[in-house]
Motif scaffolding. Structure first.
Motif, short mmCIF file in Angstrom:
data_model
loop_
_atom_site.label_atom_id
_atom_site.label_comp_id
_atom_site.label_asym_id
_atom_site.label_seq_id
_atom_site.Cartn_x
_atom_site.Cartn_y
_atom_site.Cartn_z
N GLY A 2 -15.84 5.78 15.23
CA GLY A 2 -14.82 7.25 15.73
C GLY A 2 -14.08 6.41 16.46
O GLY A 2 -13.04 7.37 16.78
N ALA A 3 -14.11 5.44 17.52
CA ALA A 3 -13.29 5.54 18.20
C ALA A 3 -11.65 5.31 18.07
O ALA A 3 -10.59 6.12 18.01
N VAL A 4 -11.74 4.27 17.08
CA VAL A 4 -10.77 4.20 16.33
C VAL A 4 -10.19 4.92 15.41
O VAL A 4 -8.70 5.19 15.62
N ASP A 5 -10.57 5.53 14.77
CA ASP A 5 -10.18 6.38 14.14
C ASP A 5 -9.62 7.83 14.70
O ASP A 5 -8.52 8.82 14.37
N THR A 6 -10.00 8.24 15.89
CA THR A 6 -10.02 9.37 16.86
C THR A 6 -8.38 8.55 17.53
O THR A 6 -7.44 10.02 17.44
N PHE A 7 -8.05 7.64 17.84
CA PHE A 7 -7.25 7.49 18.16
C PHE A 7 -5.66 6.99 17.03
O PHE A 7 -5.13 7.53 17.35
N CYS A 8 -6.58 6.87 15.92
CA CYS A 8 -5.47 6.76 14.57
C CYS A 8 -4.70 8.37 14.54
O CYS A 8 -4.01 8.60 13.89
N ASP A 9 -5.99 9.38 14.43
CA ASP A 9 -5.79 10.82 13.87
C ASP A 9 -4.70 11.57 15.18
O ASP A 9 -3.93 12.47 14.63
N HIS A 10 -5.23 11.19 16.39
CA HIS A 10 -3.86 11.48 17.06
C HIS A 10 -2.82 11.56 17.21
O HIS A 10 -1.22 12.17 17.60
N LEU A 11 -2.32 9.67 16.85
CA LEU A 11 -0.78 9.40 16.21
C LEU A 11 -0.60 10.20 14.71
O LEU A 11 0.44 9.54 14.43
N ASN A 12 -1.48 11.05 13.91
CA ASN A 12 -1.10 11.20 12.14
C ASN A 12 -0.55 9.72 12.11
O ASN A 12 0.36 9.46 11.16
N SER A 13 -1.80 9.05 12.36
CA SER A 13 -1.41 7.62 11.61
C SER A 13 -1.40 7.66 10.16
O SER A 13 -2.08 8.14 9.18
N THR A 14 -0.43 6.70 9.31
CA THR A 14 -0.77 6.64 7.69
C THR A 14 -1.62 5.98 7.44
O THR A 14 -2.73 4.86 8.52
N SER A 15 -2.61 5.84 6.56
CA SER A 15 -3.03 4.87 6.27
C SER A 15 -3.04 3.42 6.24
O SER A 15 -3.60 2.66 5.94
N HIS A 16 -1.97 3.37 5.70
CA HIS A 16 -1.56 1.66 5.80
C HIS A 16 -1.43 1.74 7.40
O HIS A 16 -2.74 0.88 8.00
N GLN A 17 -1.87 2.11 8.43
CA GLN A 17 -1.94 2.14 9.24
C GLN A 17 -3.15 2.12 9.87
O GLN A 17 -3.75 1.05 11.10
N ARG A 18 -3.91 3.14 9.24
CA ARG A 18 -5.55 3.41 10.23
C ARG A 18 -6.00 2.05 9.45
O ARG A 18 -6.75 1.65 10.47
N GLU A 19 -5.81 1.33 8.18
CA GLU A 19 -6.53 0.82 7.79
C GLU A 19 -6.22 -0.65 7.99
O GLU A 19 -6.88 -1.30 8.89
N THR A 20 -5.02 -0.80 8.86
CA THR A 20 -3.84 -2.92 9.71
C THR A 20 -5.51 -3.07 10.59
O THR A 20 -5.87 -3.62 11.35
N ILE A 21 -5.21 -1.15 11.06
CA ILE A 21 -6.16 -1.42 12.91
C ILE A 21 -7.41 -1.77 13.11
O ILE A 21 -7.56 -2.17 13.55
N LEU A 22 -8.31 -0.94 11.97
CA LEU A 22 -9.93 -0.86 11.66
C LEU A 22 -9.75 -2.58 11.39
O LEU A 22 -10.69 -3.55 11.75
N ARG A 23 -9.38 -3.16 10.47
CA ARG A 23 -8.98 -4.66 10.22
C ARG A 23 -9.09 -5.57 11.38
O ARG A 23 -9.78 -6.36 11.63
N TYR A 24 -8.13 -5.29 11.40
CA TYR A 24 -8.10 -6.09 13.47
C TYR A 24 -8.66 -6.17 13.96
O TYR A 24 -9.22 -6.77 14.73
N SER A 25 -9.64 -4.53 14.39
CA SER A 25 -10.17 -4.17 15.39
C SER A 25 -10.89 -5.21 15.04
O SER A 25 -11.75 -5.87 16.38
N HIS A 26 -11.75 -4.83 13.85
CA HIS A 26 -13.25 -5.45 13.06
C HIS A 26 -13.05 -7.26 13.68
O HIS A 26 -14.11 -7.58 14.75
N ALA A 27 -11.59 -7.49 12.80
CA ALA A 27 -12.40 -9.71 13.39
C ALA A 27 -12.15 -9.21 14.12
O ALA A 27 -12.39 -10.37 15.64
N VAL A 28 -10.56 -9.14 15.57
CA VAL A 28 -10.40 -9.76 16.84
C VAL A 28 -12.53 -9.05 17.69
O VAL A 28 -12.65 -9.90 18.89
N TYR A 29 -12.50 -7.99 16.97
CA TYR A 29 -14.33 -7.57 17.79
C TYR A 29 -15.21 -9.25 17.87
O TYR A 29 -16.33 -9.02 19.00
N ASP A 30 -15.75 -9.47 16.54
CA ASP A 30 -16.40 -10.24 15.96
C ASP A 30 -15.39 -11.39 16.25
O ASP A 30 -16.61 -12.25 17.23
N LEU A 31 -14.18 -11.70 16.93
CA LEU A 31 -14.12 -12.99 17.56
C LEU A 31 -14.63 -13.55 19.10
O LEU A 31 -15.02 -14.32 19.31
#
Length: 298
Positions: free
Chosen positions: A95-124
């Motif tokens: 929930g950490a990334v979702d909470t971060f996005c909630d605080h910023l009122n992120s759009t669905s595209h912004q949220r999806e991009t951050i989640l995809r990127y953060s998962h990918a770089v964490y796996d890396l």
């Protein structure tokens, strides 16, 4: 001084790259990786999202602020007047990334991009940890469950700031950092281990930059080089970077594994926790790795 050709590691060419990887960690403390598995389109989307979030009003960005520096929004200050950042301290925490996005009122595209990127770089990051131990001939886990800080940086460069420092000289406190540097605007410089000279680290589109940090030096019993680096303003245009800092275990102490300690290579540092080390660096005002000298084994 022109940018030199720093090591480039092909993530899809192991174990043939094993020796080159360890040599890069020991002799340089930084290297670029190719074939890392993160699509160029996602790198580009993440950079655009990072820019759009850091362009938000300060009052909105401040909703993510935390009492601990680096955990949330960091505005420009006297030490870093040209730099501001947004981030999530432990991005793999549920929930950490979702909470971060909630605080910023992120759009669905912004949220999806951050989640995809953060998962990918964490796996890396987990893959790099595995490649490191395998390349050193060990069968142990590294980085599993460690907090990883996700950070987006914006350097407010202009024609009036050319020649000034965007980020002062420092080492990274954690084990290693995965950086998506600006593929257009340069400015990153590293201290050469042998000569002590400043070396420009020029952009190389599509690659990611890996920096070894203080905990990497401790864990490797002094073998890995915790590279000193800074960011300068060389041109009057906004510079962006996105980083994942692999920090250290949440509670366990950091120490070199037994495989790296023997009579010829005695343990160099006493065991300590990352949080204790982070506070030591801050309290002693030693941002370039000097705090490690206070933790030398007797």
């Amino acid at each position: 001084m022109a940018g030199v050709c720093i090591p480039v590691i092909d993530m899809q060419d192991f174990p043939r790259q094993a020796e080159k990887l360890i040599a890069a960690c020991e002799e340089w403390g930084y290297f670029r990786i190719i074939n890392h598995g993160i699509p160029v389109t996602l790198l580009s989307e993440m950079k655009s999202v990072a820019r759009s979030l850091l362009d938000l009003p300060v009052k909105v960005k401040e909703r993510t602020a935390d009492a601990v520096v680096g955990k949330g929004y960091s505005p420009p200050d006297t030490a870093n007047p040209l730099l501001e950042g947004l981030g999530v301290y432990d991005m793999a925490f549920p929930g950490a990334v979702d909470t971060f996005c909630d605080h910023l009122n992120s759009t669905s595209h912004q949220r999806e991009t951050i989640l995809r990127y953060s998962h990918a770089v964490y796996d890396l990051a987990q893959e790099i940890g595995q490649k490191l131990v395998e390349s050193m001939g060990m069968d142990i886990e590294l980085f599993k469950g460690w907090p990883c800080q996700f950070r987006m940086n914006k350097y407010h460069y202009s024609s009036q700031t050319i020649g000034l420092t965007g980020a002062p000289m420092h080492t990274d406190a954690g084990f290693l950092t995965i950086v998506q540097d600006d593929e257009i605007v340069n400015g990153l410089e590293a201290i050469d281990k042998e000569s002590g000279a400043l070396i420009p680290v020029d952009p190389m589109p599509g690659t990611l930059l890996i920096n070894m940090g203080d905990l990497g030096k401790v864990w490797s019993n002094g073998r890995f080089h915790n590279v000193k680096h800074r960011v300068q303003c060389n041109e009057g245009t906004i510079r962006m970077s996105i980083a994942l800092f692999v920090l250290g275990p949440k509670e366990a102490e950091v120490e070199a594994p037994p495989q790296l300690v023997d009579s010829d290579h005695p343990r160099l540092f006493i065991p300590f926790t990352f949080e204790d080390y982070r506070m030591l660096r801050i309290s002693k005002r030693l941002p370039t790795g000097g705090a490690l000298e206070l933790l030398r084994a007797k």
